[in-house]
Design an enzyme around this catalytic site. Structure first.
Site, PDB file in Angstrom:
ATOM      1  N   GLN A   1       9.246 -25.788 -11.817  1.00  0.00           N
ATOM      2  CA  GLN A   1       8.930 -24.531 -11.141  1.00  0.00           C
ATOM      3  C   GLN A   1       7.532 -24.618 -10.517  1.00  0.00           C
ATOM      4  OE1 GLN A   1      11.005 -21.593 -11.053  1.00  0.00           O
ATOM      5  NE2 GLN A   1       9.562 -21.215  -9.410  1.00  0.00           N
TER       6      GLN A   1
ATOM      7  N   ASP B   1       6.059 -12.979 -13.203  1.00  0.00           N
ATOM      8  CA  ASP B   1       7.318 -13.416 -13.820  1.00  0.00           C
ATOM      9  C   ASP B   1       7.751 -12.271 -14.739  1.00  0.00           C
ATOM     10  OD1 ASP B   1       9.421 -14.881 -14.948  1.00  0.00           O
ATOM     11  OD2 ASP B   1       8.125 -16.170 -16.172  1.00  0.00           O
TER      12      ASP B   1
ATOM     13  N   CYS C   1       8.920 -16.525  -9.686  1.00  0.00           N
ATOM     14  CA  CYS C   1       9.819 -17.661  -9.916  1.00  0.00           C
ATOM     15  C   CYS C   1      11.286 -17.256  -9.904  1.00  0.00           C
ATOM     16  CB  CYS C   1       9.484 -18.332 -11.247  1.00  0.00           C
ATOM     17  SG  CYS C   1       9.566 -17.204 -12.644  1.00  0.00           S
TER      18      CYS C   1
HETATM   19  N1  NVA Z   1       9.527 -16.916 -18.240  1.00  0.00           N
HETATM   20  C1  NVA Z   1      10.925 -16.862 -17.881  1.00  0.00           C
HETATM   21  C2  NVA Z   1      11.183 -17.771 -16.729  1.00  0.00           C
HETATM   22  C3  NVA Z   1      12.606 -17.818 -16.239  1.00  0.00           C
HETATM   23  C4  NVA Z   1      12.779 -18.762 -15.087  1.00  0.00           C
HETATM   24  C5  NVA Z   1      11.777 -17.220 -19.090  1.00  0.00           C
HETATM   25  O1  NVA Z   1      11.414 -18.151 -19.818  1.00  0.00           O
HETATM   26  O2  NVA Z   1      12.787 -16.558 -19.326  1.00  0.00           O
HETATM   27  N1   CP Z   2      13.262 -19.902 -11.799  1.00  0.00           N
HETATM   28  C1   CP Z   2      14.244 -20.408 -12.575  1.00  0.00           C
HETATM   29  O1   CP Z   2      14.065 -21.359 -13.338  1.00  0.00           O
HETATM   30  O2   CP Z   2      15.447 -19.790 -12.441  1.00  0.00           O
HETATM   31  P1   CP Z   2      16.710 -19.994 -13.401  1.00  0.00           P
HETATM   32  O3   CP Z   2      16.309 -19.484 -14.766  1.00  0.00           O
HETATM   33  O4   CP Z   2      17.795 -19.177 -12.782  1.00  0.00           O
HETATM   34  O5   CP Z   2      17.036 -21.451 -13.452  1.00  0.00           O
END
Ligand code: NVA
Ligand code: CP
Length: 312
Positions: free
Chosen positions: A138, A230, A270
């Protein structure tokens, strides 16, 4: 021979500055070719197989690794719940079997140590598709999007608003290596992992970068090239939802905060997003949002890294 040949990518601290530049250059070339014809003339990963292990949900990461492998002639093998990862069989036994058959492993899991154990055990490269600690692909995609938008990264200011989480950790480490200033505005109790920050501060000192913390997004926003956010509740933290939503009130990136930041500032996320929580819909969908460029670049940076690590 690429210095990245056979290399894992577990943490954003794994890459030196020149290696970031190499991945950006390869990704840019792949992006150009793909943009022209939606396919690649050469199929450098023909005959290569990479396993995808996802213990958490995913849209972007899963699709971009699978589609990216296919576009380069390689094959993605989805290992679903059927393998009983770490339950039916130990992580090390799985590693020692997979390395006999295939060329690499992409893993999205909870505890970062599971990804590092897999990488330590397997003779084939392991690619971190997100752990509780980090999300290095990412960060690669995000910083490529900033580089494309601003022309350079050194000295650029990225202000992360919200949770000091896995995505922030990887941005802090990558930004430090690349000589950027990475700010974080977070509420009490939701700061980053101190061990990762100690690493980021050391890397920043060596590369002309800076790691900055504050509480008030309005104090940190001015002069930022990017405001980044995020979700407030990451995967695995669902039982803390109530407390988190309360703690992060006031940490939304909205048009007011973007105006405080400056006319040059872009908004980054993201994805997936919770509209109206960490980011306002008009900002996410607005002309200053890089969110879909970031998502697109996942495809290009991952293809680039797969090519560098698996060999052309
Ligand atoms: N911080 C989030 C990012 C998802 C792409 C998670 O870990 O759920
Ligand atoms: N940004 C990201 O990693 O998206 P997903 O959780 O959908 O893979």
């Amino acid at each position: 021979m690429s210095a990245l040949l056979g290399r894992d990518l577990l943490s954003s601290a794994d890459l030196a500055r020149a290696e970031y530049e190499r991945v950006f250059a390869t990704a840019t070339e792949l992006k150009r070719e793909f943009g022209e014809t939606r396919r690649h003339a050469a199929q450098p990963l023909a005959g290569r197989n990479v396993a995808l292990i996802f213990e958490k949900q995913s849209l972007r990461t899963r699709v971009t690794f699978e589609a990216g492998l296919n576009q380069l002639g390689g094959n993605a093998l989805h290992l679903g719940e059927g393998i009983g990862f770490g339950v039916r069989e130990s992580v090390s036994d799985i590693a020692h079997n997979l390395e006999r058959w295939i060329d690499g492993i992409v893993i999205r899991t909870f505890d970062h140590s599971i990804a590092t154990e897999l990488a330590d055990e397997a003779k084939i490269p392991v690619f971190n598709a997100l752990t509780d600690d980090e999300h290095p692909f990412q960060a690669l995609a995000d910083l490529l999007a900033m580089r494309e938008h601003f022309g350079s990264l050194e000295g650029r200011v990225l202000t992360f608003v919200g949770d000091g989480n896995n995505v922030y950790h990887s941005l802090a480490l990558a930004g430090a290596v690349l000589g950027m200033e990475i700010r974080l505005a977070h509420p009490v109790g939701f700061g980053p992992n101190p061990t990762i920050i100690a690493r980021a501060e050391k890397l920043a000192a060596a590369n002309g970068g800076q790691i900055v913390f504050g509480r008030d997004p309005r104090e940190l926003a001015p002069g930022s090239d990017a405001l980044y956010t995020d979700v407030w509740v990451s995967m695995g933290q669902e039982e803390q939802s109530h407390a988190r939503l309360a703690a992060f009130a006031g940490y939304t990136i909205d048009s007011e905060l973007l105006a405080v930041a400056g006319p040059q500032t872009v908004a980054m996320h993201c994805l997936p997003a919770h509209r109206g929580q960490e980011i306002a819909t008009d900002v996410l969908d607005g002309p200053r949002s890089l969110a879909l460029e970031q998502a697109e670049n996942r495809l290009h940076v991952q293809k680039a890294y797969l090519l560098e690590s698996l060999g052309r």
